[in-house]
Each structure stands twice: as structure tokens, then as C-alpha cells.
Enzyme design. Sequence first.
Site, mmCIF file in Angstrom:
data_model
loop_
_atom_site.group_PDB
_atom_site.id
_atom_site.type_symbol
_atom_site.label_atom_id
_atom_site.label_comp_id
_atom_site.label_asym_id
_atom_site.label_seq_id
_atom_site.Cartn_x
_atom_site.Cartn_y
_atom_site.Cartn_z
ATOM 1 N N LYS A 112 17.302 -58.327 -13.142
ATOM 2 C CA LYS A 112 17.649 -59.610 -12.523
ATOM 3 C C LYS A 112 17.569 -60.712 -13.584
ATOM 4 O O LYS A 112 16.594 -60.771 -14.345
ATOM 5 C CB LYS A 112 16.676 -59.914 -11.380
ATOM 6 C CG LYS A 112 16.893 -59.023 -10.163
ATOM 7 C CD LYS A 112 18.130 -59.443 -9.370
ATOM 8 C CE LYS A 112 18.281 -58.596 -8.112
ATOM 9 N NZ LYS A 112 19.528 -58.897 -7.393
ATOM 10 N N LYS A 224 27.414 -51.998 -0.266
ATOM 11 C CA LYS A 224 26.169 -51.783 0.471
ATOM 12 C C LYS A 224 26.502 -51.454 1.922
ATOM 13 O O LYS A 224 27.348 -52.118 2.530
ATOM 14 C CB LYS A 224 25.297 -53.045 0.397
ATOM 15 C CG LYS A 224 25.058 -53.443 -1.070
ATOM 16 C CD LYS A 224 24.055 -54.539 -1.275
ATOM 17 C CE LYS A 224 23.898 -54.768 -2.782
ATOM 18 N NZ LYS A 224 22.794 -55.625 -3.161
HETATM 19 O O1 LIG Z 1 21.146 -52.887 -7.130
HETATM 20 C C1 LIG Z 1 19.914 -52.666 -7.158
HETATM 21 O O2 LIG Z 1 19.375 -52.135 -8.155
HETATM 22 C C2 LIG Z 1 19.047 -53.027 -6.015
HETATM 23 C C3 LIG Z 1 19.598 -53.911 -4.965
HETATM 24 C C4 LIG Z 1 19.547 -55.369 -5.248
HETATM 25 O O3 LIG Z 1 19.479 -55.786 -6.385
HETATM 26 C C5 LIG Z 1 19.555 -56.289 -4.127
HETATM 27 C C6 LIG Z 1 18.674 -56.079 -3.087
HETATM 28 C C7 LIG Z 1 18.612 -56.961 -2.028
HETATM 29 C C8 LIG Z 1 19.447 -58.034 -1.994
HETATM 30 C C9 LIG Z 1 20.356 -58.253 -3.022
HETATM 31 C C10 LIG Z 1 20.421 -57.375 -4.091
HETATM 32 C C11 LIG Z 1 21.487 -57.590 -5.133
HETATM 33 O O4 LIG Z 1 22.030 -56.637 -5.693
HETATM 34 O O5 LIG Z 1 21.844 -58.709 -5.392
HETATM 35 MG MG LIG Z 2 23.576 -57.958 -6.667
#
Ligand SMILES: O=C(O)CCC(=O)c1ccccc1C(=O)O
Ligand SMILES: [Mg+2]
Length: 345
Positions: A112, A224
Site C-alpha cells: 500500500k 472482487k
Molecule cells: O489485493 C490485496 O492484496 C488485498 C486486498 C486489498 O488490498 C483491499 C482490501 C480491502 C479493500 C480494498 C483493497 C484494495 O485492493 O484496494
Molecule cells: Mg486496490
Amino acid sequence: MTVPFGGPSLADLLAGARVVSLPMRVRFRGITTREAVLLEGPAGWGEFAPFPEYDDAEAATWLRAAIEAAWLGPPTPLRERVPINATVPAIAPQQVPEILAPFPGARTAKVKVAENGQTLAEDVARVAAVRELIDNVRVDANGGWTVDEAVTALDALTADGPLEYAEQPCATVPELVEVRRRLAEVMNRHGRRRVPIAADESIRRAEDPLKVVRTGGADVAVVKVAPLGGMRRLLSLADDLAGHGVPVVVSSALDTAVGMNAGLAAAAALPALPYACGLGTGGLFVTDVAEPRQVADGSLAAHPIAPDQTRLAELGAPPERAQWWLARLRRCYELLAVSGDAWDE
Ligand SMILES: O=C(O)CCC(=O)c1ccccc1C(=O)O
Ligand SMILES: [Mg+2]
């Protein structure tokens, strides 16, 4: 099998509903507790856990996915295990080894970046710390950069090594198109390969999920199950995307072990799975509703697991939160009943 609307009545849904509240190890998406309604139906368990700020119209799509899982069950699997990426929240570089520990054998990490209140230097340091342990790194900005910021940041983040892709660097589709164009110029000047762009929010929160691809805003699509309305809807979108030459990465929406069943089942049913999936987020919870799935050789077993009754009892949400979730479930059910679509489409 066809389960037209009317299969599960509201009473059927509520009869097998459990509201849970899962504490998280680290803050993620600004939250430290993940709440979900788990529904038990004739085909297994489903999860209804739209983020609290989503309105009922958006949340109703998540309910559709929960009903599909519990009343229809998973599509036919084509593989038994699903490769996953390690997910690294916006933590300090010193915490990276402990965050990566639950992902033995993972060859890909998703980091992130662009977190509110943090700097590019912090993103660069976090990505460098991850690269020491895992070669293949992708980043996720959750739409947090402007076009200029994205170009600067992705240039800085590729100075010491490539990125597999950058997920949702900017919020809007025109910005993604512009970032892709500007990155090609900058990277060409530096003799580096352009960072591919992945769309997440531009797919899962869009009226038309194919628009970003048609417009030339994405090389990869993050998909998703819950926000797309179910496993079969995800598979059908993946088929359309493949027609545009765009591969998918199945990811979690911070799902409990029940929601993860659906993500893993969808990934297991895809004809092609060229990327590690973002389905390894179970480790972000202190405890989950089932015995945690073990990551082995960077992958997870795809077969569904049922929640554990003792854990469900321990993780029960406070009564006022349970009431809030069941009222939301009722409202979303009414919206689905009015739209009247079938569960197997
Ligand atoms: O992609 C991953 O590794 C995990 C999932 C993740 O990052 C996520 C989880 C919950 C809400 C938003 C996100 C996202 O991808 O932005
Ligand atoms: Mg994402």
C-alpha cells in the site's frame, strides 16, 4: 440450477444470519475492526460485508454475492490451489518482516502506498524493505495520487527495481489514461519498461466496469467477488476482459474466511490465472471465523471451509452493531427483490 428471486426469502436469510466483528492486527483502509454478516444457506455460507460508508444500492450487489454463495454454491473448479500475494499495509519499514512472515513461499507482494498523511519517501522505504524479502512487487495507491504525483512516485519507486504493476494510481478513468501515457514517455527516457496500470476502484465501483479498459486506462483488472455481485458475475466479466486482452487479478475486499471461500472459488474456476491473487488478507485479522488457511509455497487451498461455531460465538458483534447490519441487510434485500434478477446469471 436456477434459483430465481424467491429462492431465499428474507426470513430464510435472517434465519441463518450471524453478525461478527473481527479485530485487525494493523489499521487497513483506515479501519481496525472488520464487521460482516455471515449467512448460512443450503449450499454453504455467504458473506455480506459492504464497507459501512457504502449506500444501500451499492451494498445490495454485495448481498447478491452472499446469496449466490449460500444458495447456489461455487462454480466448477479448474484447479485446487490458488497462488496469492502478500499484502503489506502502509506500515513502517521495520514492521515489514513480521508482516511478511505469514506468507511462506509468496513470490509477489502488494504494498500500500499514497496513504493519507504519509510521504513518498516513506513509500520508497517500505517498498525497498519489501524488495529485500520478495522480488516481485506491485503497489496499490487506492486512487490517492494526482497524475503528476503518480508519475513522480512511480518513477521514484522504479529507480531500484521494476514494479509488476501499479494498482489504481489515480481516482478517475481519464487520469489513469493520462498516467499510462505520461509513464510511457518518462520510462522510455530512462530506458525502463513502463509500469503496467491495474484498475481496482475503476472496476468495482463503476457503473460500467469495462469502460476503463475500452478507454485505454488499464493493462490489468483487479476483480472482487462481492462488489461485482458474485462468483459467476466475476467469471463473466473476466471473460469480457480477456476479449480485450486484459488479464484479471482476483482479490479480497478484506473478507473473512467465508468471503475468502468465494474469492478462492472464483479464482479456481478461471480459465487463466497469470497473476498471484490478493486473497491472502486473512492474516490481517487477529482471529478469523475459521481456523486460518495456511499459506504453503505461496498458495492457498481453494476448497471452501465452514466457520467454526466457537469462533462465531466469540466474535459476535455488539447488539447495536448487529441491529445496524440486519437492518441494512433487510433494506438491501428489498432493493434486490425489486430488481428481480436471477442468482445464476
Ligand atoms: O489485493 C490485496 O492484496 C488485498 C486486498 C486489498 O488490498 C483491499 C482490501 C480491502 C479493500 C480494498 C483493497 C484494495 O485492493 O484496494
Ligand atoms: Mg486496490
